[in-house]
Enzyme design. Structure first.
Site, mmCIF file in Angstrom:
data_model
loop_
_atom_site.group_PDB
_atom_site.id
_atom_site.type_symbol
_atom_site.label_atom_id
_atom_site.label_comp_id
_atom_site.label_asym_id
_atom_site.label_seq_id
_atom_site.Cartn_x
_atom_site.Cartn_y
_atom_site.Cartn_z
ATOM 1 N N LYS A 10 1.095 -1.170 0.045
ATOM 2 C CA LYS A 10 -0.127 0.010 -0.046
ATOM 3 C C LYS A 10 0.990 1.043 -0.173
ATOM 4 O O LYS A 10 1.775 1.357 0.776
ATOM 5 C CB LYS A 10 -0.988 -0.111 1.120
ATOM 6 C CG LYS A 10 -1.853 1.142 1.134
ATOM 7 C CD LYS A 10 -3.161 0.610 0.445
ATOM 8 C CE LYS A 10 -4.048 2.040 0.061
ATOM 9 N NZ LYS A 10 -3.572 2.464 -1.041
ATOM 10 N N LYS B 207 5.565 1.970 -2.919
ATOM 11 C CA LYS B 207 5.526 3.363 -3.249
ATOM 12 C C LYS B 207 5.912 3.164 -4.730
ATOM 13 O O LYS B 207 6.455 2.613 -5.256
ATOM 14 C CB LYS B 207 6.564 4.149 -2.452
ATOM 15 C CG LYS B 207 6.311 5.741 -2.560
ATOM 16 C CD LYS B 207 5.116 6.137 -1.720
ATOM 17 C CE LYS B 207 5.163 7.343 -1.175
ATOM 18 N NZ LYS B 207 4.274 7.646 0.098
ATOM 19 N N THR C 105 -5.152 12.957 5.279
ATOM 20 C CA THR C 105 -3.691 13.238 6.159
ATOM 21 C C THR C 105 -3.562 14.301 7.013
ATOM 22 O O THR C 105 -3.288 14.261 8.185
ATOM 23 C CB THR C 105 -2.951 13.170 4.982
ATOM 24 O OG1 THR C 105 -3.068 12.274 3.871
ATOM 25 C CG2 THR C 105 -1.243 13.446 5.190
ATOM 26 N N ASN D 189 -2.073 19.793 -0.021
ATOM 27 C CA ASN D 189 -3.492 18.984 0.770
ATOM 28 C C ASN D 189 -3.276 18.981 2.163
ATOM 29 O O ASN D 189 -3.922 19.496 3.148
ATOM 30 C CB ASN D 189 -3.546 18.018 0.062
ATOM 31 C CG ASN D 189 -4.738 17.236 0.662
ATOM 32 O OD1 ASN D 189 -4.553 16.932 1.757
ATOM 33 N ND2 ASN D 189 -5.784 16.698 -0.271
ATOM 34 N N SER E 96 -7.417 5.418 3.406
ATOM 35 C CA SER E 96 -7.181 4.787 2.244
ATOM 36 C C SER E 96 -7.802 3.293 2.735
ATOM 37 O O SER E 96 -8.206 2.626 1.494
ATOM 38 C CB SER E 96 -5.958 4.613 1.763
ATOM 39 O OG SER E 96 -5.542 5.437 0.834
HETATM 40 N N1 GLU Z 1 0.718 8.891 0.012
HETATM 41 C C1 GLU Z 1 0.327 8.676 1.077
HETATM 42 C C2 GLU Z 1 1.309 8.420 2.133
HETATM 43 O O1 GLU Z 1 2.335 8.592 1.930
HETATM 44 C C3 GLU Z 1 -0.999 8.005 1.355
HETATM 45 C C4 GLU Z 1 -0.845 6.485 0.857
HETATM 46 C C5 GLU Z 1 -2.154 5.619 0.757
HETATM 47 O O2 GLU Z 1 -2.983 6.087 0.902
HETATM 48 O O3 GLU Z 1 -1.760 4.485 0.548
HETATM 49 O O4 GLU Z 1 0.885 7.943 3.196
#
Ligand code: GLU
Length: 437
Positions: free
Chosen positions: A76, A112, A196, A227, A364
């Site tokens: 994820k 990622k 977030t 954001n 998420s």
């Molecule tokens: N990009 C966000 C993070 O670094 C969200 C990751 C997600 O929702 O999977 O946590």
């Protein structure tokens, strides 16, 4: 990439991350072999995405997806679009996702991705072709039960929608749960957009309760007004906190009595830079503000500092000048490990990224769950479940800190590593097999 020791080249993001891992591991019961696995990302896809530009020419963009570890569940993590995306950094970011999901106890591993591109230079159609092309090129490297992308730096819900749509066409099934952070009408979750920032806000509310803060007395500076930065600013301002400084990539603004955050968000989203807002827009008349650089903002005389932009902004060069007593890491990896040592020596309270910005991935998870059950939740339900998780895990970290005399980042890694170690242990480690002989 091999395992690191603290004597290796500093300030390389993945090595930097592994240094912290080794330090924390000393305080855990994680089996050595589980630790070894974490030092090597499980799989890495490097792709070249041929993309048709509006003028008819073809450009090839490079992209990556790193699945770091899936011991606790499918990979994820977000996908970022940035001209400086680099594989070593994506590996570090994927590693942090493994730890982040474990810290808040989500049934996910870490991943990622990123594309080397300046999205501001592409037209909307070019951006769509690139995003869909990335998903086609990745093929079954992603999937609802293998690896689930989400938004990150310079990607948004519309891009996530295109990605979900493209994947669905590929597998000839509407597969909402392959990507999170989608627009609400096509499977997004209420509350995901602001999650977030909201997660970071809940961390500070917990500190407020523990330390008896009066919001009006607390001066906050926020580096990064995207954001996460905007939402945490809005929620804190609403509760009476004094948000005295904010900045974006072009620079920052400051007012000792506090800025008018709602006006600022509105104006910033109409224009491109905060300083431009202040010199040309009506907001200038609402609150007078001084200009400052990003570095001045980091060093400013405030109580809470929130780095909410990119990684590596607090380094050994400026760590000694940080005045804030509390640092809430809304960005991923804003403090290098050298700087971390300095801040910890100065007894600063750093709420680490793997908890401070975990609100995004937590919601998420809620979105993924809703997509898979087909049962959609109200906004209040999303927010209260998020608050419960953040409060529970922050409290748990305070206990680990006290019990083991650790700073909060190390405590967070300890909590994460113990959970990952348990998952690895369930399938058998050397000690289990030795007992069977
Ligand atoms: N990009 C966000 C993070 O670094 C969200 C990751 C997600 O929702 O999977 O946590």
């Amino acid at each position: 990439m091999t395992a690191s020791s603290s004597s290796q080249i500093p300030d390389q993001p993945f090595l930097d991350a592994l240094n912290r891992l080794d330090l924390a591991a000393e305080h855990t019961s994680i089996p050595g072999e589980a630790l070894q696995r974490l030092k090597h990302p499980q799989s890495i896809a490097e792709v070249n995405i041929p993309t048709r530009m509006d003028d008819g020419s073809l450009r090839i963009f490079k992209g990556y997806r790193v699945r770091h570890n899936d011991s606790r569940g499918p990979g994820k993590g977000g996908i970022r679009y940035h001209p400086e995306v680099d594989l070593e950094e994506v590996k570090a970011l994927a590693f942090w996702m493994t730890c982040k999901c474990a810290v808040v106890d989500l049934p996910f591993g870490g991943a990622k991705g990123g594309i080397i591109v300046n999205p501001k230079e592409l037209s909307p159609l070019e951006l769509e072709r690139l995003s869909r092309g990335f998903i086609r090129t990745l093929g079954d490297f992603i999937g609802p039960e293998t690896d689930v992308p989400a938004p990150d730096v310079y990607t948004n819900s519309m891009i996530m929608g295109w990605m979900m749509d493209e994947y669905s066409k590929m597998v000839r099934k509407r597969t909402l749960s392959v990507v999170t952070g989608k627009p609400i009408p096509i499977g997004g979750s209420l509350g995901r957009h602001e999650a977030t920032g909201r997660g970071g806000y809940y961390c500070l509310k917990e500190l407020e309760a523990k330390q008896g803060w009066k919001p009006r007395d607390i001066r906050v500076a926020i580096q990064g007004f995207g954001n996460a930065g905007q939402h945490v600013a809005r929620l804190l301002h609403h509760d009476g906190y004094r948000v005295v400084a904010v900045s974006d990539s072009k620079g920052g603004i400051y007012h000792r009595d506090g800025l008018n955050v709602p006006e600022l968000i509105e104006a910033k989203n109409r224009r491109t830079s905060l300083q431009e807002v202040y010199c040309t827009d009506s907001v200038c008349d609402l609150t007078k503000a001084d200009f400052m650089t990003n570095d001045e903002l980091l060093r400013s005389d405030v109580d809470v500092l929130i780095p909410a932009a990119l990684g590596g902004v607090i380094t050994r060069e400026n760590a000694n000048d940080i005045q804030a007593e509390v640092i809430l890491e809304m960005a991923n990896g804003p403090i290098t490990s050298k700087a971390d040592t300095i801040l910890s020596r100065k007894k600063k309270l750093v709420i680490p990224d793997i908890l401070a910005n975990a609100g995004g991935v937590t919601v998420s998870y809620f979105e993924w769950t809703q997509n898979r059950t087909g049962w959609y939740w109200k906004q209040e339900e999303v927010n209260s479940k998020l608050a419960e998780i953040i409060q529970r895990e922050l409290d748990a970290l305070f206990s680990v800190m006290q019990e083991k005399q650790l700073d909060m980042r190390t405590a967070a890694y300890v909590a994460a590593l113990n959970r990952i170690g348990e998952a690895v242990g369930c399938l058998g480690t050397q000690s289990y097999y030795q007992q069977q002989i």
